[in-house]
Design a protein around this motif. Structure first.
Motif, mmCIF file in Angstrom:
data_model
loop_
_atom_site.group_PDB
_atom_site.id
_atom_site.type_symbol
_atom_site.label_atom_id
_atom_site.label_comp_id
_atom_site.label_asym_id
_atom_site.label_seq_id
_atom_site.Cartn_x
_atom_site.Cartn_y
_atom_site.Cartn_z
ATOM 1 N N LEU A 1 0.832 -1.210 0.000
ATOM 2 C CA LEU A 1 0.000 0.000 0.000
ATOM 3 C C LEU A 1 0.862 1.254 0.000
ATOM 4 N N ALA A 2 1.950 1.209 0.754
ATOM 5 C CA ALA A 2 2.841 2.376 0.837
ATOM 6 C C ALA A 2 3.438 2.713 -0.528
ATOM 7 N N ASN A 3 3.929 1.705 -1.238
ATOM 8 C CA ASN A 3 4.535 1.961 -2.550
ATOM 9 C C ASN A 3 3.500 2.381 -3.580
ATOM 10 N N LEU A 4 2.314 1.795 -3.532
ATOM 11 C CA LEU A 4 1.259 2.192 -4.453
ATOM 12 C C LEU A 4 0.806 3.618 -4.154
ATOM 13 N N SER A 5 0.763 3.979 -2.900
ATOM 14 C CA SER A 5 0.406 5.338 -2.507
ATOM 15 C C SER A 5 1.430 6.346 -3.027
ATOM 16 N N ILE A 6 2.693 5.986 -2.973
ATOM 17 C CA ILE A 6 3.754 6.854 -3.503
ATOM 18 C C ILE A 6 3.546 7.085 -4.995
ATOM 19 N N LEU A 7 3.204 6.020 -5.718
ATOM 20 C CA LEU A 7 2.911 6.161 -7.155
ATOM 21 C C LEU A 7 1.682 7.032 -7.371
ATOM 22 N N LYS A 8 0.629 6.750 -6.624
ATOM 23 C CA LYS A 8 -0.645 7.453 -6.798
ATOM 24 C C LYS A 8 -0.504 8.951 -6.520
ATOM 25 N N ASN A 9 0.330 9.300 -5.560
ATOM 26 C CA ASN A 9 0.507 10.701 -5.185
ATOM 27 C C ASN A 9 1.624 11.392 -5.959
ATOM 28 N N ASN A 10 2.101 10.745 -7.008
ATOM 29 C CA ASN A 10 3.105 11.323 -7.915
ATOM 30 C C ASN A 10 4.414 11.661 -7.194
ATOM 31 N N LYS A 11 4.792 10.829 -6.234
ATOM 32 C CA LYS A 11 6.024 11.040 -5.477
ATOM 33 C C LYS A 11 7.125 10.062 -5.887
ATOM 34 N N ALA A 12 6.823 9.147 -6.783
ATOM 35 C CA ALA A 12 7.790 8.117 -7.183
ATOM 36 C C ALA A 12 8.870 8.708 -8.078
ATOM 37 N N LYS A 13 10.079 8.228 -7.907
ATOM 38 C CA LYS A 13 11.205 8.616 -8.757
ATOM 39 C C LYS A 13 11.388 7.638 -9.912
ATOM 40 N N ALA A 14 10.833 6.428 -9.756
ATOM 41 C CA ALA A 14 10.959 5.395 -10.791
ATOM 42 C C ALA A 14 9.840 4.383 -10.607
ATOM 43 N N VAL A 15 9.576 3.650 -11.671
ATOM 44 C CA VAL A 15 8.596 2.567 -11.599
ATOM 45 C C VAL A 15 9.116 1.428 -12.473
ATOM 46 N N ARG A 16 9.073 0.224 -11.955
ATOM 47 C CA ARG A 16 9.509 -0.935 -12.726
ATOM 48 C C ARG A 16 8.502 -1.220 -13.832
ATOM 49 N N LEU A 17 8.999 -1.658 -14.966
ATOM 50 C CA LEU A 17 8.107 -2.002 -16.069
ATOM 51 C C LEU A 17 7.190 -3.155 -15.694
ATOM 52 N N SER A 18 7.666 -4.075 -14.884
ATOM 53 C CA SER A 18 6.807 -5.183 -14.452
ATOM 54 C C SER A 18 5.662 -4.673 -13.579
ATOM 55 N N THR A 19 5.927 -3.660 -12.759
ATOM 56 C CA THR A 19 4.878 -3.059 -11.941
ATOM 57 C C THR A 19 3.885 -2.312 -12.820
ATOM 58 N N LEU A 20 4.398 -1.549 -13.776
ATOM 59 C CA LEU A 20 3.535 -0.830 -14.705
ATOM 60 C C LEU A 20 2.673 -1.801 -15.500
ATOM 61 N N ASN A 21 3.265 -2.916 -15.907
ATOM 62 C CA ASN A 21 2.539 -3.950 -16.633
ATOM 63 C C ASN A 21 1.383 -4.493 -15.786
ATOM 64 N N SER A 22 1.658 -4.791 -14.523
ATOM 65 C CA SER A 22 0.631 -5.322 -13.627
ATOM 66 C C SER A 22 -0.482 -4.311 -13.369
ATOM 67 N N ILE A 23 -0.106 -3.047 -13.222
ATOM 68 C CA ILE A 23 -1.101 -1.997 -13.005
ATOM 69 C C ILE A 23 -2.002 -1.858 -14.235
ATOM 70 N N CYS A 24 -1.402 -1.855 -15.414
ATOM 71 C CA CYS A 24 -2.176 -1.738 -16.651
ATOM 72 C C CYS A 24 -3.108 -2.935 -16.829
ATOM 73 N N LYS A 25 -2.641 -4.104 -16.464
ATOM 74 C CA LYS A 25 -3.477 -5.308 -16.563
ATOM 75 C C LYS A 25 -4.660 -5.212 -15.600
ATOM 76 N N ALA A 26 -4.394 -4.795 -14.368
ATOM 77 C CA ALA A 26 -5.446 -4.708 -13.354
ATOM 78 C C ALA A 26 -6.466 -3.614 -13.671
ATOM 79 N N LEU A 27 -6.009 -2.524 -14.292
ATOM 80 C CA LEU A 27 -6.909 -1.404 -14.605
ATOM 81 C C LEU A 27 -7.420 -1.442 -16.045
ATOM 82 N N ASP A 28 -6.984 -2.446 -16.803
ATOM 83 C CA ASP A 28 -7.376 -2.585 -18.207
ATOM 84 C C ASP A 28 -7.142 -1.276 -18.965
#
Length: 80
Positions: free
Chosen positions: A29-56
């Motif tokens: 939840l903490a890492n997803l919150s960092i992404l959601k609040n635009n505080k992330a410095k980087a995102v793994r492509l595998s994470t982006l892939n999983s997010i895109c799959k889950a959100l279609d």
């Protein structure tokens, strides 16, 4: 920062909460919150892939490029 993460917008469109998406993507939840609040410095492509799959959605639905105002060569007050 030149890359804006619009994860909160896509989550709202898909009516998915932080806890639900975190479980589907297998991210804390903490890492997803960092992404959601635009505080992330980087995102793994595998994470982006999983997010895109889950959100279609496509990566472009989540990531947006905005040109930095500082890139025009102007001196900002904080630089003085």
């Amino acid at each position: 920062m030149a890359i804006i993460i619009n994860l909160d917008v896509m989550m709202a469109k898909r009516k998915k909460g932080l806890t639900e998406l975190a479980g589907e993507v297998d991210i804390t939840l903490a890492n997803l919150s960092i992404l959601k609040n635009n505080k992330a410095k980087a995102v793994r492509l595998s994470t982006l892939n999983s997010i895109c799959k889950a959100l279609d959605c496509q990566p472009g639905d989540i990531l947006q490029y905005v040109e930095d105002e500082e890139e025009d060569g102007a001196i900002e007050p904080k630089d003085l």
